[in-house]
Structure formats: structure tokens, C-alpha cells
Design an enzyme around this catalytic site. Structure first.
Site, PDB file in Angstrom:
ATOM      1  N   THR A 141       1.425  -2.614 -12.671  1.00 26.17           N
ATOM      2  CA  THR A 141       1.528  -2.152 -14.059  1.00 26.17           C
ATOM      3  C   THR A 141       2.561  -1.032 -14.157  1.00 26.17           C
ATOM      4  OG1 THR A 141      -0.838  -2.587 -14.242  1.00 26.17           O
ATOM      5  CG2 THR A 141       0.167  -1.304 -16.015  1.00 26.17           C
TER       6      THR A 141
ATOM      7  N   LYS B 124      -5.871   0.623 -22.156  1.00 24.59           N
ATOM      8  CA  LYS B 124      -6.905   1.480 -22.707  1.00 24.59           C
ATOM      9  C   LYS B 124      -7.468   2.454 -21.684  1.00 24.59           C
ATOM     10  CE  LYS B 124      -8.751  -2.461 -24.677  1.00 24.59           C
ATOM     11  NZ  LYS B 124      -9.909  -3.319 -25.066  1.00 24.59           N
TER      12      LYS B 124
ATOM     13  N   GLY C 216      -0.246  -1.232  -8.308  1.00 26.69           N
ATOM     14  CA  GLY C 216       0.999  -0.594  -8.725  1.00 26.69           C
ATOM     15  C   GLY C 216       1.892  -1.470  -9.590  1.00 26.69           C
TER      16      GLY C 216
ATOM     17  N   ASP D  16      -5.007   5.851 -15.596  1.00 29.64           N
ATOM     18  CA  ASP D  16      -6.331   6.151 -15.047  1.00 29.64           C
ATOM     19  C   ASP D  16      -6.361   5.867 -13.557  1.00 29.64           C
ATOM     20  OD1 ASP D  16      -5.986   3.466 -15.636  1.00 29.64           O
ATOM     21  OD2 ASP D  16      -8.073   3.114 -16.171  1.00 29.64           O
ATOM     22  N   ILE D  17      -5.807   4.695 -13.158  1.00 31.44           N
ATOM     23  CA  ILE D  17      -5.883   4.311 -11.742  1.00 31.44           C
ATOM     24  C   ILE D  17      -4.651   3.521 -11.319  1.00 31.44           C
ATOM     25  CG2 ILE D  17      -7.244   2.213 -12.275  1.00 31.44           C
ATOM     26  CD1 ILE D  17      -8.756   2.792  -9.573  1.00 31.44           C
ATOM     27  N   VAL D  18      -4.155   3.833 -10.130  1.00 30.36           N
ATOM     28  CA  VAL D  18      -3.108   3.015  -9.519  1.00 30.36           C
ATOM     29  C   VAL D  18      -3.802   2.126  -8.488  1.00 30.36           C
ATOM     30  CG1 VAL D  18      -0.969   2.969  -8.190  1.00 30.36           C
ATOM     31  CG2 VAL D  18      -1.387   4.832  -9.810  1.00 30.36           C
ATOM     32  N   ASP D  19      -3.723   0.825  -8.721  1.00 29.87           N
ATOM     33  CA  ASP D  19      -4.359  -0.147  -7.833  1.00 29.87           C
ATOM     34  C   ASP D  19      -3.247  -0.843  -7.045  1.00 29.87           C
ATOM     35  OD1 ASP D  19      -5.894  -2.145  -6.678  1.00 29.87           O
ATOM     36  OD2 ASP D  19      -7.130  -2.470  -8.431  1.00 29.87           O
TER      37      ASP D  19
ATOM     38  N   LYS E  80      -5.468   4.475  -5.293  1.00 28.89           N
ATOM     39  CA  LYS E  80      -6.098   3.800  -4.144  1.00 28.89           C
ATOM     40  C   LYS E  80      -5.205   3.812  -2.900  1.00 28.89           C
ATOM     41  CE  LYS E  80      -9.371   0.721  -6.405  1.00 28.89           C
ATOM     42  NZ  LYS E  80      -9.745  -0.691  -6.633  1.00 28.89           N
TER      43      LYS E  80
HETATM   44  C1  PRP Z   1      -5.987  -1.362 -15.234  1.00 30.02           C
HETATM   45  C2  PRP Z   1      -5.846   0.124 -15.070  1.00 30.02           C
HETATM   46  C3  PRP Z   1      -4.403   0.299 -14.738  1.00 30.02           C
HETATM   47  C4  PRP Z   1      -4.069  -0.970 -13.989  1.00 30.02           C
HETATM   48  C5  PRP Z   1      -4.020  -0.682 -12.525  1.00 30.02           C
HETATM   49  O1  PRP Z   1      -5.607  -1.668 -16.524  1.00 30.02           O
HETATM   50  O2  PRP Z   1      -6.199   0.814 -16.244  1.00 30.02           O
HETATM   51  O3  PRP Z   1      -3.613   0.372 -15.906  1.00 30.02           O
HETATM   52  O4  PRP Z   1      -5.092  -1.913 -14.282  1.00 30.02           O
HETATM   53  O5  PRP Z   1      -3.804  -1.851 -11.789  1.00 30.02           O
HETATM   54  P1  PRP Z   1      -2.468  -2.168 -10.986  1.00 30.02           P
HETATM   55  O6  PRP Z   1      -2.047  -0.890 -10.273  1.00 30.02           O
HETATM   56  O7  PRP Z   1      -2.937  -3.245 -10.058  1.00 30.02           O
HETATM   57  O8  PRP Z   1      -1.427  -2.632 -11.958  1.00 30.02           O
HETATM   58  P2  PRP Z   1      -6.047  -2.988 -17.277  1.00 30.02           P
HETATM   59  O9  PRP Z   1      -4.893  -3.940 -17.260  1.00 30.02           O
HETATM   60  O10 PRP Z   1      -7.352  -3.466 -16.742  1.00 30.02           O
HETATM   61  O11 PRP Z   1      -6.189  -2.539 -18.776  1.00 30.02           O
HETATM   62  P3  PRP Z   1      -7.067  -1.354 -19.400  1.00 30.02           P
HETATM   63  O12 PRP Z   1      -6.297  -0.086 -19.131  1.00 30.02           O
HETATM   64  O13 PRP Z   1      -7.113  -1.723 -20.841  1.00 30.02           O
HETATM   65  O14 PRP Z   1      -8.425  -1.350 -18.748  1.00 30.02           O
END
Ligand code: PRP
Length: 173
Positions: A106, A42, A104, A99-102, A130
Site C-alpha cells: 500500500t 480507514k 508494504g 496504522d500498520i505496515v504489513d 511488522k
Molecule cells: C490495511 C492497513 C494498511 C495496509 C497494510 O489497510 O490499514 O493500510 O492494509 O498492508 P500492506 O502493508 O500489506 O499494504 P486495508 O487495505 O485493510 O484498508 P483499511 O485501512 O480501510 O482497513
């Protein structure tokens, strides 16, 4: 909502300017061919809706639903695909919007899945990166902000499903 916002990291004006710039870059990067913008839900829903309105070329929009975080402020590494795009991917330029790469995790998992569908090209666009993504096998072609390593919320990003609606990006206490 259980947690308090500590500081505003990117305000509405900074975000709008950056999204407009990214839209221009993406428009210029795809001079021809069919472009399918795939938003990862989302978290990307607000970014995606603002971004596609800044890309001045024909495109299609679809979504992927995956989940890697539970209600905690750490990544579980467990990526689940809950929705697969119905649009045909083969032969199209695919732009995955995050939205964000944490960590990586996902994106690595999703890029592997999308590559198997034979797109014409496959790239990543992330509003926030990040740059700690040791597990990301793929480069992020379009990056908005080099984000601090803090827990960020707002503009689509959540903590335990809260804060997604706030129009700026903030870090939590
Ligand atoms: C969050 C965010 C990214 C992912 C990043 O999604 O939106 O998709 O985590 O983290 P990573 O780089 O460690 O994989 P989340 O699974 O929380 O779902 P959401 O998008 O529904 O908030």
C-alpha cells in the site's frame, strides 16, 4: 463478530504514551515549513486523530483512501485509490500516516503517487510495523511499535470491518 480476540498486544495506556512520544518526535523533526499530515483511511482514523493532537506545531490534515485487503486475513496486493487529497501538496512537508505496515504494498504505491506531486519532503509515520515489508521501497521514519506477525485489530484496524472501535490493539485467534 465471527472471530475472537486472543490477547491484548498493546493496551490503551501503552498506545497513548507511544502516540504522545511520536507527536513530540514529529514536532521536533519539522522546525519550519508547511506540514500536511495525510492519513490513510480507514485504518489510521483513530491513530491520526490522536496523533495530530500531540503535534505542537501548525499543520494541515487531509486523507487518502486506498484499499488492499478484502474480508480475508491476507493481503491481496491489489491497492486501489478511492480518494485523492484535495489539498495542494507541492512545496509542503508531507507525512503519510499509516496504522500498520504489513507487506508494504500500500505504502510503496502511495509514496510513488505522492512523490510525483513535488512535495518539499515526504515521510512515513506508522503506529505499527511488522518489519516483514519486503515490498516497501521507502524507509518508515516514524514507527510506534515493532509489531508481531499476527493479525491485529482494534484502534482503527479491522477484520472484515469489525473491531475498529476497540480502544486497544489485540490479535485474533
Ligand atoms: C490495511 C492497513 C494498511 C495496509 C497494510 O489497510 O490499514 O493500510 O492494509 O498492508 P500492506 O502493508 O500489506 O499494504 P486495508 O487495505 O485493510 O484498508 P483499511 O485501512 O480501510 O482497513
Amino acid at each position: 463478530m465471527g472471530r475472537a480476540v486472543r490477547r491484548i498486544v498493546y493496551d490503551e495506556r501503552q498506545i497513548a504514551d507511544k502516540v504522545a512520544e511520536m507527536g513530540r518526535q514529529i514536532g521536533a523533526a519539522y522546525p519550519e515549513g508547511e506540514l500536511l499530515v495525510l492519513g490513510l483511511l480507514k485504518g489510521s482514523f483513530i491513530f491520526l486523530s490522536d496523533l495530530v493532537r500531540q503535534i505542537r506545531r501548525p499543520l494541515q490534515v487531509d486523507f487518502l483512501v486506498a484499499s488492499s485487503y478484502g474480508d480475508n486475513t491476507y493481503s491481496s496486493g491489489n491497492v486501489r485509490l478511492l480518494y485523492d487529497p484535495e489539498t495542494q501538496l507541492e512545496g509542503k512537508h508531507i507525512l503519510l500516516v499509516e496504522d500498520i505496515v504489513d507487506t508494504g504494498r500500500t505504502l510503496t504505491r502511495l509514496m510513488d503517487l505522492m512523490k510525483a506531486r513535488n512535495p518539499r519532503s515526504l515521510e512515513i509515520c506508522a503506529l505499527l510495523h511488522k518489519h516483514i515489508a519486503t515490498e516497501l521501497k521507502y524507509p518508515t521514519k516514524f514507527v510506534g511499535f515493532d509489531a508481531p506477525n499476527e493479525f491485529l485489530v482494534g484502534y482503527g484496524l479491522d477484520h472484515a470491518e469489525n473491531f475498529r472501535h476497540i480502544p486497544y490493539i489485540a490479535s485474533l485467534q
